[in-house]
Design an enzyme around this catalytic site. Structure first.
Site, mmCIF file in Angstrom:
data_model
loop_
_atom_site.group_PDB
_atom_site.id
_atom_site.type_symbol
_atom_site.label_atom_id
_atom_site.label_comp_id
_atom_site.label_asym_id
_atom_site.label_seq_id
_atom_site.Cartn_x
_atom_site.Cartn_y
_atom_site.Cartn_z
ATOM 1 N N ARG A 19 6.462 -8.311 1.064
ATOM 2 C CA ARG A 19 7.199 -7.814 2.419
ATOM 3 C C ARG A 19 7.718 -9.126 2.766
ATOM 4 O O ARG A 19 9.070 -9.043 3.190
ATOM 5 C CB ARG A 19 6.503 -7.286 3.422
ATOM 6 N N ASP A 66 -0.785 6.547 6.517
ATOM 7 C CA ASP A 66 -0.729 5.003 6.854
ATOM 8 C C ASP A 66 -1.664 4.722 8.234
ATOM 9 O O ASP A 66 -1.625 5.643 8.837
ATOM 10 C CB ASP A 66 0.748 4.462 7.108
ATOM 11 N N LYS A 126 0.807 -1.321 0.103
ATOM 12 C CA LYS A 126 -0.048 -0.042 0.022
ATOM 13 C C LYS A 126 0.855 1.299 0.038
ATOM 14 O O LYS A 126 0.650 2.190 -0.793
ATOM 15 C CB LYS A 126 -1.138 0.003 1.218
ATOM 16 N N THR A 127 1.919 1.382 0.838
ATOM 17 C CA THR A 127 2.690 2.396 0.798
ATOM 18 C C THR A 127 3.643 2.456 -0.436
ATOM 19 O O THR A 127 3.661 3.697 -1.072
ATOM 20 C CB THR A 127 4.011 2.464 2.018
ATOM 21 N N THR A 150 -5.388 -1.454 7.487
ATOM 22 C CA THR A 150 -5.607 -2.918 7.251
ATOM 23 C C THR A 150 -7.046 -3.233 7.901
ATOM 24 O O THR A 150 -7.273 -4.474 7.973
ATOM 25 C CB THR A 150 -4.482 -3.332 8.061
#
Length: 360
Positions: free
Chosen positions: A236, A128, A83-84, A177
């Site tokens: 990740r 975020d 997302k980032t 999230t």
């Protein structure tokens, strides 16, 4: 390329390339190489999420043709899916600056005002964990998103009044999230709401090979596939495992990561052939041994494992559900026959549940 500015907790103060104190510890501890090199910078470099990229390309191109900022964007999905990274790519594609902060860091209305007034026309403000904004701050975003202004109190006591401040046109990109924790009024003010899905094993294998190249190492197709298959559908984790398996392969004197190297390194890290780590197995084993295979409530399970409820729900459950090891019922969590087979059990029997045996 977009210029990245990470905002700190003080109104009107910023520090380029610093990390927001509200970010998770795992984010703070990411190395400079991973931040600078492993993140893709363009849509073409971004692997996976094909449907999402296709839509966002259209939205970005349309905004650029009109000479307008991109509409406000909400990205949701489990941790580690990008997302980032996608927010930074949007800024890159638009050719504007991105200002990065997080929900916990925007402690009050003044901090939000500092972020918003620092924006230039067309800039992207990325928040975020946007679901962790306080209600007062969240309400202040309404007028900023819809009317391009923020109302701030001026003066004290009987002379106090509210003064509107006009803002430059901007794009808010929020990431969460926990979509359910985001207030409906805020959620409805995002014109673009998109979710990120778990990655296919083949996509993760491609990410592993890209990461290995950036780390000046190589991975065979079989080695990359082995790491990708055990990466929980998450880039990740694929990046992290690639770095650690690279270490094992390097110390063993290997020129590249092949399947044997991947299997050896992942075994040493406690990642089994299904991609489950030690805590995943503890979750399943606790449900089988202590609760007769389930159903068991999430609070009881969290207390038994001494793990925070949010960690179980956000980090471990989604993967176990996706891979068919766990199911949710109205009465709680329950293991599946696949989980029993993976644990080498023929039935679920043990201490405290009321389900009885779960035959294979």
């Amino acid at each position: 390329m977009a210029r990245v500015r990470h905002e700190d907790g003080g109104a009107g103060r910023s520090k380029v390339a610093s990390v927001d104190r509200g970010l998770l510890r795992t984010e703070r501890e990411e190395s400079a190489i991973e931040e600078a090199s492993l993140r893709p910078r363009t849509m073409d470099e971004y692997i996976g999420q094909s449907a999402l990229k296709r839509k966002l390309r259209v939205f970005v191109d349309a905004a650029k043709q009109r000479g307008e900022p991109l509409d406000h964007v909400l990205l949701h999905g489990p941790p580690g899916l990008g997302k980032t990274t996608m927010a930074q790519i949007l800024a890159n594609e638009l050719g504007v600056r991105i200002h990065i902060t997080s929900g916990p860091a925007v402690e009050h209305k003044g901090v939000l005002a500092g972020h918003l007034t620092a924006l230039e026309a067309g800039d992207v403000l990325f928040i975020d964990e946007i679901h962790r904004l306080t209600p007062v701050v969240e309400e202040s975003l309404y007028s900023a998103m819809e009317d391009g202004r923020i109302d701030l109190p001026v003066g004290e006591g009987n002379r106090a009044r509210t003064m509107p401040f006009s803002l430059a046109p901007f794009t808010l990109v929020g990431a969460t999230t926990r979509t359910a924790l985001l207030g409906a009024p805020l959620r409805e003010r995002f014109q673009i709401v998109e979710g990120l899905e778990y990655y296919a094993d083949a996509e993760l294998a491609e990410i592993v090979q890209r990461t290995a190249r950036i780390l000046k190492f190589t991975a065979t197709d079989a080695g990359a596939a082995e790491i990708g298959r055990r990466s929980r559908g998450t880039p990740r984790i694929a990046n992290r495992l690639t770095r650690r398996v690279r270490d094992f392969a390097q110390v063993r004197g290997r020129a590249s990561i092949d399947r044997d190297d991947a299997q050896y390194g992942l075994g040493e890290l406690g990642i089994d052939p299904e991609g489950l780590d030690a805590i995943d197995r503890r979750v399943l084993t606790a449900i089988v041994d202590l609760f007769d295979g389930g159903p068991v409530g999430i609070d009881a399970l969290a207390a038994t494992l001494s793990e925070p409820r949010d960690t179980l729900e956000d980090v471990y459950e989604p993967f176990l559900l996706q891979r068919g090891f766990l199911i949710r019922t109205p009465r709680g969590r329950q293991v599946t026959r696949k989980a029993l087979a993976h644990l080498g059990r023929s039935t679920a029997s043990g201490g405290g549940g009321d389900q009885g045996e779960l035959p294979l």
